[in-house]
Motif scaffolding. Sequence first.
Motif, PDB file in Angstrom:
ATOM      1  N   LYS A   1      91.384  63.679  -6.995  1.00 24.02           N
ATOM      2  CA  LYS A   1      91.844  64.472  -5.857  1.00 24.02           C
ATOM      3  C   LYS A   1      92.998  63.819  -5.080  1.00 24.02           C
ATOM      4  O   LYS A   1      93.714  64.497  -4.360  1.00 24.02           O
ATOM      5  N   ASP A   2      93.182  62.530  -5.248  1.00 21.94           N
ATOM      6  CA  ASP A   2      94.126  61.795  -4.400  1.00 21.94           C
ATOM      7  C   ASP A   2      95.601  61.980  -4.756  1.00 21.94           C
ATOM      8  O   ASP A   2      96.465  61.485  -4.037  1.00 21.94           O
TER       9      ASP A   2
ATOM     10  N   ARG B   1      88.072  67.774  -9.470  1.00 19.84           N
ATOM     11  CA  ARG B   1      86.921  66.889  -9.280  1.00 19.84           C
ATOM     12  C   ARG B   1      87.374  65.443  -9.103  1.00 19.84           C
ATOM     13  O   ARG B   1      88.434  65.052  -9.567  1.00 19.84           O
ATOM     14  N   ASP B   2      86.537  64.677  -8.422  1.00 20.35           N
ATOM     15  CA  ASP B   2      86.797  63.250  -8.282  1.00 20.35           C
ATOM     16  C   ASP B   2      86.786  62.603  -9.653  1.00 20.35           C
ATOM     17  O   ASP B   2      86.083  63.083 -10.525  1.00 20.35           O
ATOM     18  N   PRO B   3      87.531  61.586  -9.872  1.00 24.97           N
ATOM     19  CA  PRO B   3      88.304  60.788  -8.928  1.00 24.97           C
ATOM     20  C   PRO B   3      89.784  61.187  -8.860  1.00 24.97           C
ATOM     21  O   PRO B   3      90.620  60.363  -8.533  1.00 24.97           O
TER      22      PRO B   3
END
Length: 120
Positions: A29-30, A25-27
Motif C-alpha cells: 500500500k505504501d 493488500r499489504d505490504p
Amino acid sequence: MSLAPLKEVRSWKDELREVLERYVRDPFKDKIEEYLNFLDVLYDRWWNGDVKTREYYAYHMALLQARSDKTNVIRAKLNSYYAYLVYKGYVSAYRLMKDKYVAGGESIYTWLRMYRKIMG
C-alpha cells in the motif's frame, strides 16, 4: 435566490487512488502516491509520443481513467499498480503470482510492456 452547493469534481486519479487504497493488500500500500505521480509522466509521454503507440495503448489508458466499479476494470487498475511495482523492482512478478496478488502473469506483463515501451 439561493445557489445550489457546488458538486465536488473528482478526477480519474482520485477515483483510481480510492480503488487502490481499498483493494491493494499489504505490504504494497505504501507506493500508491508514487505510482499516481508516475502516471502523470506516463500519460504525458503516451499522449505526446508516436501515434502508433498511442493508438495501441489507448485501451489501457482508458481503463485507468474509467469511472466504473466493474470487476474487470478494478482488476485492470490493480494489475497496472502491481505491474508498476515490478517495473520499479519493488517485487517480482513471480512473488505476486505465487502469493495470489494477481491471477496470472499475462495480466501484469501487458502493463509492464506498456511501461517499458512508453517510458523507454
